[in-house]
Design an enzyme around this catalytic site. Sequence first.
Site, PDB file in Angstrom:
ATOM      1  N   ASN A 213      10.776 -12.657  -6.274  1.00  0.00           N
ATOM      2  CA  ASN A 213       9.347 -12.872  -6.031  1.00  0.00           C
ATOM      3  C   ASN A 213       8.571 -12.619  -7.319  1.00  0.00           C
ATOM      4  O   ASN A 213       9.147 -12.239  -8.333  1.00  0.00           O
ATOM      5  CB  ASN A 213       8.842 -11.995  -4.873  1.00  0.00           C
ATOM      6  CG  ASN A 213       8.979 -10.526  -5.186  1.00  0.00           C
ATOM      7  OD1 ASN A 213       8.320 -10.006  -6.076  1.00  0.00           O
ATOM      8  ND2 ASN A 213       9.881  -9.849  -4.481  1.00  0.00           N
ATOM      9  N   ASP A 281      12.230  -8.708   1.877  1.00  0.00           N
ATOM     10  CA  ASP A 281      12.484  -8.306   3.259  1.00  0.00           C
ATOM     11  C   ASP A 281      13.892  -8.685   3.703  1.00  0.00           C
ATOM     12  O   ASP A 281      14.494  -8.004   4.514  1.00  0.00           O
ATOM     13  CB  ASP A 281      11.456  -8.959   4.195  1.00  0.00           C
ATOM     14  CG  ASP A 281      10.068  -8.372   3.969  1.00  0.00           C
ATOM     15  OD1 ASP A 281       9.995  -7.138   3.764  1.00  0.00           O
ATOM     16  OD2 ASP A 281       9.077  -9.125   3.966  1.00  0.00           O
ATOM     17  N   LYS A 291      30.262 -19.347  -7.885  1.00  0.00           N
ATOM     18  CA  LYS A 291      29.090 -20.232  -7.929  1.00  0.00           C
ATOM     19  C   LYS A 291      29.245 -21.368  -6.901  1.00  0.00           C
ATOM     20  O   LYS A 291      30.300 -22.016  -6.855  1.00  0.00           O
ATOM     21  CB  LYS A 291      28.958 -20.825  -9.340  1.00  0.00           C
ATOM     22  CG  LYS A 291      27.719 -21.676  -9.491  1.00  0.00           C
ATOM     23  CD  LYS A 291      27.615 -22.259 -10.877  1.00  0.00           C
ATOM     24  CE  LYS A 291      26.496 -23.294 -10.917  1.00  0.00           C
ATOM     25  NZ  LYS A 291      26.503 -24.066 -12.130  1.00  0.00           N
ATOM     26  N   PRO A 309      17.003  -2.964   3.838  1.00  0.00           N
ATOM     27  CA  PRO A 309      16.449  -1.656   4.229  1.00  0.00           C
ATOM     28  C   PRO A 309      14.986  -1.572   3.808  1.00  0.00           C
ATOM     29  O   PRO A 309      14.593  -2.159   2.799  1.00  0.00           O
ATOM     30  CB  PRO A 309      17.292  -0.663   3.427  1.00  0.00           C
ATOM     31  CG  PRO A 309      17.863  -1.445   2.297  1.00  0.00           C
ATOM     32  CD  PRO A 309      18.019  -2.851   2.799  1.00  0.00           C
ATOM     33  N   ILE A 311      12.553   0.698   2.188  1.00  0.00           N
ATOM     34  CA  ILE A 311      12.678   1.922   1.380  1.00  0.00           C
ATOM     35  C   ILE A 311      11.555   2.904   1.708  1.00  0.00           C
ATOM     36  O   ILE A 311      11.787   4.100   1.903  1.00  0.00           O
ATOM     37  CB  ILE A 311      12.696   1.547  -0.122  1.00  0.00           C
ATOM     38  CG1 ILE A 311      13.935   0.689  -0.383  1.00  0.00           C
ATOM     39  CG2 ILE A 311      12.712   2.787  -1.001  1.00  0.00           C
ATOM     40  CD1 ILE A 311      13.890  -0.145  -1.634  1.00  0.00           C
ATOM     41  N   LYS A 343      -0.293  -0.348   9.176  1.00  0.00           N
ATOM     42  CA  LYS A 343       0.962  -0.283   8.411  1.00  0.00           C
ATOM     43  C   LYS A 343       1.307   1.161   8.043  1.00  0.00           C
ATOM     44  O   LYS A 343       2.459   1.553   8.072  1.00  0.00           O
ATOM     45  CB  LYS A 343       0.845  -1.149   7.150  1.00  0.00           C
ATOM     46  CG  LYS A 343       2.162  -1.306   6.423  1.00  0.00           C
ATOM     47  CD  LYS A 343       2.097  -2.319   5.298  1.00  0.00           C
ATOM     48  CE  LYS A 343       2.068  -3.740   5.818  1.00  0.00           C
ATOM     49  NZ  LYS A 343       2.024  -4.740   4.752  1.00  0.00           N
ATOM     50  N   LYS A 347       4.900   2.627   9.024  1.00  0.00           N
ATOM     51  CA  LYS A 347       5.877   3.038   8.005  1.00  0.00           C
ATOM     52  C   LYS A 347       6.103   4.546   8.012  1.00  0.00           C
ATOM     53  O   LYS A 347       7.103   5.027   7.506  1.00  0.00           O
ATOM     54  CB  LYS A 347       5.392   2.629   6.612  1.00  0.00           C
ATOM     55  CG  LYS A 347       5.169   1.129   6.451  1.00  0.00           C
ATOM     56  CD  LYS A 347       6.373   0.455   5.874  1.00  0.00           C
ATOM     57  CE  LYS A 347       6.060  -0.991   5.551  1.00  0.00           C
ATOM     58  NZ  LYS A 347       7.191  -1.658   4.914  1.00  0.00           N
TER      59      LYS A 347
HETATM   60  O1  C5P Z   1       5.946  -4.303   5.002  1.00  0.00           O
HETATM   61  P1  C5P Z   1       5.366  -4.563   3.661  1.00  0.00           P
HETATM   62  O2  C5P Z   1       6.339  -5.183   2.719  1.00  0.00           O
HETATM   63  O3  C5P Z   1       4.030  -5.229   3.656  1.00  0.00           O
HETATM   64  O4  C5P Z   1       5.068  -3.089   3.125  1.00  0.00           O
HETATM   65  C1  C5P Z   1       4.667  -2.828   1.823  1.00  0.00           C
HETATM   66  C2  C5P Z   1       5.052  -1.442   1.409  1.00  0.00           C
HETATM   67  O5  C5P Z   1       6.370  -1.117   1.827  1.00  0.00           O
HETATM   68  C3  C5P Z   1       5.072  -1.308  -0.094  1.00  0.00           C
HETATM   69  O6  C5P Z   1       4.762   0.034  -0.402  1.00  0.00           O
HETATM   70  C4  C5P Z   1       6.523  -1.641  -0.426  1.00  0.00           C
HETATM   71  O7  C5P Z   1       6.909  -1.069  -1.648  1.00  0.00           O
HETATM   72  C5  C5P Z   1       7.253  -0.992   0.733  1.00  0.00           C
HETATM   73  N1  C5P Z   1       8.507  -1.661   1.104  1.00  0.00           N
HETATM   74  C6  C5P Z   1       9.707  -1.014   0.871  1.00  0.00           C
HETATM   75  N2  C5P Z   1      10.885  -1.593   1.268  1.00  0.00           N
HETATM   76  C7  C5P Z   1      10.888  -2.789   1.885  1.00  0.00           C
HETATM   77  C8  C5P Z   1       9.668  -3.455   2.125  1.00  0.00           C
HETATM   78  C9  C5P Z   1       8.511  -2.860   1.725  1.00  0.00           C
HETATM   79  O8  C5P Z   1       9.699   0.080   0.290  1.00  0.00           O
HETATM   80  N3  C5P Z   1      12.027  -3.322   2.238  1.00  0.00           N
END
Ligand code: C5P
Length: 407
Positions: A213, A281, A291, A309, A311, A343, A347
């Site tokens: 990304n 995600d 390849k 996962p 994080i 959120k 989280k």
């Molecule tokens: O769910 P979303 O991606 O919008 O959430 C954003 C927050 O979650 C950010 O702080 C991002 O660094 C963290 N994040 C993470 N691991 C993931 C997805 C998002 O730490 N797999």
Amino acid sequence: MLGHHLRGKRILLIVSGGIAAYKSLDLVRRLRERNAAVRCVMTQSAEEFVTPLSLQALSEDKVYRALFSLTDESEMGHINLSRQADLVVIAPATANILAKMAGGIADDLATTLLLATDKDVLAAPAMNVRMWNHAATQANLATLKSRGVRFIGPNEGDMACGEYGPGRMAEPLEVVAAIEAYFGTDAPLAGRRALVTSGPTYEAIDPVRFIGNRSSGKQGHALAAALASAGAETTLVSGPTAEPAPAGVSVVRIESARQMLEACQAALPVDIAICAAAVADWRVASEAPQKLKKQEGGAPPSLSFAENPDILATLSHLNEGRPRLVIGFAAETENVVENAVAKRARKGCDWMLANDVSAGTGAFGGDANTMHLITPDGVEDWPRLTKRQIADRLAAQIAAHFRSLPA
Ligand code: C5P
């Protein structure tokens, strides 16, 4: 212990031309040992005493030299040199450079920088005793002191010119002590450990292709730099970015989300965790070991995905060794605050910084952003700030939070 108080501090060291310039080499070493970032500017006469190569090797950075070069100006203007410093140090400071400063003369890079800087200046004078005692030097000194220039030394003793008296440059460790005193030995986050994630993740399709990304890593890297500047022992776990490693930060480079999680777990225990990375995600469910080949007339491959996962959620829900303060980011395109509040709850993190990333806001890859800080106490709307200002403001708020906790 070495290493804490100057961690991440950015010193712009001006070396002017005196026999004491040899001491500036040791000064750079002592500052680097303490994890300060040192960038050197030399006057032309300094090059008669020490070489740019020595300063470059010891500072591990480019050395900027007396005369303006168009390349240097376009890469790093003299204004930027001082903008990117926390303190300007002149060691040794000759009678000549002090006189030019007092008179506002700007006829080379060092003196132009000194006239243009809005940062504090600490000078370590070094000169023959009669030059030091001369009414002109003493008047210049008084002028510079009245303008806020700080001084360390000179010391009294035998001089290279065979005379005795005041004029010897302060020893490198004395200059270091003056710099430490300037920054204050009790940096706001001294003794705290911090973890920051930054940048994108790359999820491999096969050995040569990946899904990634556009995250630039600018905000995450700025956060790590600000925490280190505030005295925290900081680990930055970063996906692939073009951002340079911030001074005084240990950087762990990874590619995938699973590697990022592993590196974060290895950095524990920490007091503060900030998840600023744009973690993918999903990853490709089964990474091809070789390849993938295009088949003549064949159908393109289809990819299936597995969930990565989370994080931030993982760190927030740790039963044992949970960081005392976990901070996440929410990039939203509508109902920014409302979505970020939800959120934060989902989280399980303590604070959430939310921003609007819809088209035209310039949040992605840009240098500035408008943030809302969501904490259990409510929502704070911040003005538009650069990413480094956002980082400094967050670091100050983190320090205030830790001060308010029972010991
Ligand atoms: O769910 P979303 O991606 O919008 O959430 C954003 C927050 O979650 C950010 O702080 C991002 O660094 C963290 N994040 C993470 N691991 C993931 C997805 C998002 O730490 N797999």
